[in-house]
Structure formats: C-alpha cells, structure tokens
Design an enzyme around this catalytic site. Structure first.
Site: not given
Length: 600
Positions: A77, A151, A175
């Site tokens: 990420k 996210s 998330s």
C-alpha cells in the site's frame, strides 16, 4: 502451470518442482500488463528491476524455498515506504522518495519476498471504499461497477486478481478487512502494536495497524509472523504476550435484534446467517450479545476527537496544500478543527466507559463474529453520497483498534447478486494466533475459493493446525451423536464437540441387526461415489478415549476415516462381514436421518 491465485502453498510446490523466481516474475509482469483495472497501482516496480531482484535472490539464496518467502511476490500500500519507489499516500503533491524500507517491508524482503509495486488507496488512508484517490478507483474483481473497498483498495485487488501472493494494507477503521470481504480474501488485522509502523504514513498513529491480504488464513498468519516483533522506533510497538482461546466449543458472540443492520442488503444478511450456521457445525456455541457499546465506540473514530489525530498526521502539509486533497478527505480532516484538548480527554473518558461495558459482554464470550461490512455499493452510488455510505462499511469494524482487539476477516460466500461477503472474527489483545484455527476452518467451510477463483479448493498445506490441547479426536456416526442414547459416554467425561461434518463419498452406512440401542455399521468401499454421511467429531481426554475404545463391542472398532475436506480422523468403522444382508441406509445421508425416518 502457475495457478490463477498465487497462494504460498502452490508457489512453494512449484518452486520445489523446478520453477524459478524469474519464471514467476515474468508471469507477474505479463499479468500486470494484461490487467483490466488501471487503478490498482500507483507505482509499479519496473520490469527490469523486478527481474534483477529475482536474479539477486537466486544468487544469494540458490536453494528453492531456503527462505520463508523465497521468490514470493507481494504488493505494498502506497502509504508504506519501499526504498527506490515513491511514497504518495495517493496525493501526488505529498510524494517523497524514502531512502529505506519500512520495518515490515525490510523484514519481508529479508525473508525472500519480492515487491512488485505500490498500490492505490483512499488518500491518506481516509476511507473504507476505495474511490478517494486521484489515481482512480480500483474495482471489485467480481463486478467492475462496484467498489473494491478501501482504504487498502489496490492492495486487495492485486491479490484477488492473481498479481501478487499477498499484499500489505493498513487498518485504522477497517481498511484491512472491508477490501478483503469485497474481493473474497482473508484480511489479517493484528493486535495494535504487534506489527511495527515505522516507515508508515500515519492516519491515526495511536490506532494504526499494518495488515495482510492473503488467499488463506495460513498464508496470512505466516506472513504476519515474519513482520511481528518489537521496534523501539515505534512508540506504540509492544512485545506480545499471546492470549489463549478454548481449543473447542468456542462461545461466539453474534448480532441480535436491533443491532442487526444491513442497510437493506438481504444478500449479505443471508450470508451472515449462513456463517452462523457454519460456526455451529464447527462446534461453536452461538451467543447473542449487546453490540451497542461496541457500536458507540466505533462512532467515536470519525465522529469524535480521534479525527483530530488525522489532522496531526498532515497538519503542516494541509496548511500549504489544502487544494491538493481529495474533497471528501479534506472535509473530514479539516473537521478536526471542531475539537480541542478538552474534547480529546472527554473522548478518552467516554471510550473507557464503553470499554467497561464491552468487557461485561466478553464475560459470556470467547470471540465475536460480525459481518465484515453490512453492505456494498457501486462506485457511482458511493460518489453520490461519499460520507454516509462510507460510514455504513465501518459499522462493524471501527471499534476494533480503539479496544485493542485482534481480528481476522474471512470470506463468507457469494450472495444472490453474485457479490462476495465475509465475516470477521475478533479476539482479545494478542489472541492473533489463537484466532487462526477457527478462522481457517470457517474459510474452508464456506467453500468460496480464493480471490477471483471461486471454485478452487484451499490447499491442505496451508491449513492452520489446532493448538495441542492434549485431547484426542474421535469421529462418531451413530448412537453417540448429539441427542442420541450413548452421547453421554462422550459428554460424561468432559468430551467436547468439535464439528458436524460429512465423510468422504466412499462410505456406506448399514443398520446392524440385533443391537440395543440401534447402531450403524460404517463401511468404506473404494470406488463408491456417494455424497458422504453426516458425522460428528469430538475431543476427549486420552484416558476417556482409552476407556471408550476398550468398551466398543465387535464388530465395531476404531480406524481412520476420510472426511469430505480430505482430512483423516479416528472414528467408528465396522467389519464388513457384519453387514451382509443388513439394511443399507446410505441414501438417507446419516444415522440421524435414519432414526427420524423410523419415527415418521
């Protein structure tokens, strides 16, 4: 042949059989180029750099599988630092070039893993839906009209679409779990502090957690263990003191009454009910509990002073670059101006009171099982109402890190709309390893595959072993089943039901003549293609097992029985001579059904 989903067990078997990391890298490069979702990555590791990393690995560790993650591709990420690749947090104006890896990335690389790129996210990790990025919105691998969840949006899609074996996300409000549910994956959310956050752009530093998206629970736990460990450069890093859970007969808290909220999504509600039934079949005791204090704590994360911690993470940048923020993210972070230090303390006091109420609920529970998300939405619907609909995703996730829990999200099957859903299992702080066996069993029982491959079976090699509790496992098929006349021979000495399941298809069931109470004879016939027979698996002490076996009358005995999941367990079998001329009841599916047919 390289499988569609790059789970660890399959890749390790291929490497042992002669596949090289460079072969796999070429496949990953080809799959990246063929991907039909342009929003997955923010930055890809250049092809030649990826090839060079594979060659360097083989030069330094030539023996296949000589490192725990030898040649395993993973994605990161883009709020987690990878040396040589920019960190943007999905805000181009914020981008910087780190000169070192985040602690977790460094540990994974040292274990032999290969970074394939940095993935898209809701900007500054603020959101649960995946649409809040100038780099586009990654989509669910099952329907491109729908959000991927955020996210950690791109991280989930890389694994679910077969581009990476695993990926790293972060989880403040859910998330690391919601994108797993929307893409038929496992999401490992460690206890806060178990995995260090050094080299991670913070969202809410005090409750942020680095997470793992993986194809199986076994994969995810193995990866998490490599990342674990105290890092004194992280002020919230903690040394783990593992918490135990009962090895069987777990008391599982489930939603009840007004706290069951699915925002009109009947498909997800049905899948949650199905998960509850699976938990029962695995031997769990289902306990409705009051979710209210957990829900009220969850509301504090975005509707309380914790939002000010998001401002603390970017206060200098937003002061000069407010126009570079996604409008919804900017609105949320600028809302922190409504809170002061007094509000922060009052919020802590309120959370403390809610924690006490939650602890009272835990007195009757071992773990919680909640819908990972109560619903999902199309990208268009989310963009039309971005704050309210995003909040729906967090209804059953936001409390976890505020209370310091461990959590594992697992797939829960597919609804009538063709979309996946999932459930999350929550345990007390540092119960991360103890949660894993039941989470793995739930995933296997759901039979929903891995990622985009809904039909594939989970590898036996990735199965999470039950902790050694000193008990002996035994399968019963007839008069010892729950509610049957001889069940007391199991329950009397403290036996515990592990699960209700079925045998493999090559077994036949007969009614033994002249037995009181009536007893069946289970016979294995290789080549017979039946549907399997309903049985129960129990655990007893070694002493009770010995007495039990000693008292079994001929023609019955104990032997190894194959179950429909491919595992073997000790259980009742019958000598073939005893069923000659006996009534066969195989077609009824089990002894309980036979007894019911007699009463009818």
């Amino acid at each position: 042949m390289i499988p569609a989903i790059l789970d660890l067990a399959s890749l390790k078997a291929l490497y042992a059989g002669g596949l090289s990391p460079l072969d796999l890298v070429e496949e990953v490069i080809a799959r990246r180029k063929a991907s039909d979702d342009p929003a997955i990555f923010i930055t890809q590791t250049p092809d030649d750099d990826l090839r060079a990393a594979a060659n360097a690995l083989v030069a330094n560790a030539p023996q296949p599988n000589s490192l725990p993650l030898w040649g395993i591709p993973f994605a990161v990420k883009d709020n987690i630092d990878v040396a040589g690749l920019p960190t943007t947090a999905a805000c181009p104006a914020f981008a910087y070039s780190p000169d070192r890896d985040a602690t977790v990335v460094a540990r994974l690389k040292a274990a032999g893993a290969l970074v394939i790129g940095k993935t898209n996210l809701d900007q500054f990790a603020t959101g649960l839906n995946g649409t809040r990025s100038p780099y586009g919105a990654p989509r669910s691998v099952f329907n491109k009209d729908y959000v991927s969840g955020g996210s950690s949006s791109g991280s989930a899609v890389t694994v679910a679409s077969g581009l990476a074996s695993f990926s790293l996300g972060t989880d403040t409000a859910g998330s690391g779990r919601v994108p797993a549910a929307f893409n038929n994956l496992v999401g490992i959310k460690p206890t806060p502090g178990l995995v260090p956050n050094v080299g991670v752009v913070p969202a809410c530093r005090s409750v942020d957690v680095v997470t793992v998206f993986a194809a199986t629970v076994g994969d995810g736990v193995a990866i998490r263990k490599i990342m674990d460990g105290l890092d004194t450069a992280d002020p919230y890093s903690r040394k783990a003191v593992p918490a135990a859970l009962p090895a069987s007969s777990l008391r599982i808290g489930v939603l009840d009454g007004a706290e069951r909220e699915f925002f009109g999504n009947a498909a997800v509600e049905a899948l949650y009910d199905a998960a509850i039934e699976r938990a029962k079949s695995l031997g769990a005791t289902i306990v409705p509990f009051d979710y209210a204090p957990f829900r009220q704590a969850a509301e504090l994360l975005y509707n309380g002073p914790w939002v000010a911690e998001r401002l603390a993470a970017v206060k200098d940048f937003i002061a000069t670059n407010a126009d570079d923020f996604d409008p919804t993210v900017r609105k949320i972070i600028e809302g922190a101006g409504a809170y002061d230090a007094v509000d922060a303390f009052e919020g802590q006091y309120k959370l403390g009171h809610l924690r006490q109420k939650a602890l009272a609920e835990w007195e009757k529970l071992d773990i919680l099982m909640l819908p990972t998300s109560p619903t999902t939405y199309t990208v268009d619907a989310m963009l039309a109402d971005p704050i309210v609909k995003n909040s729906h995703f967090g209804r059953y996730t936001n409390f976890a890190n505020l209370f310091g829990y461990a959590a594992i999200a697992v797939p829960g099957g597919f609804g009538t709309d063709g979309l996946p859903s999932g459930v999350t299992l929550f345990g007390p702080s540092f119960s991360d390893d103890a949660l894993a066996p039941f989470a793995d069993a739930m995933h296997r029982a759901a039979a929903s595959g891995m990622g985009k491959d809904k039909a594939v079976s989970l590898p036996e090699a990735s199965k999470v072993a039950e902790p050694d509790d000193g008990l002996v496992t035994i399968m019963v098929v007839g008069a010892h089943l729950t509610g049957m006349p001889l069940n007391h021979e199991l329950t009397g000495p403290g036996g515990k039901l592990v699960k209700t399941c079925r045998t493999a298809g090559e077994y036949r069931l007969y009614v033994l003549p002249n037995t009181t109470p009536p007893k069946p004879g289970l016979i294995r016939e290789p080549g017979f293609e039946g549907k399997g027979l309903e049985v129960e698996v129990w655990k007893v002490t070694p002493q009770a097992f010995g007495r039990f076996v000693q008292n079994i009358p001929a023609p019955l005995g104990i032997g190894k029985v194959m179950l429909d999941d491919g595992s073997q367990v000790s259980g009742f079998l019958c000598e073939p001579y005893a069923v000659k001329g006996a009534q066969e009841v195989t077609e009824l599916g089990g002894w309980r059904a036979y007894i019911a047919s007699r009463k009818g």
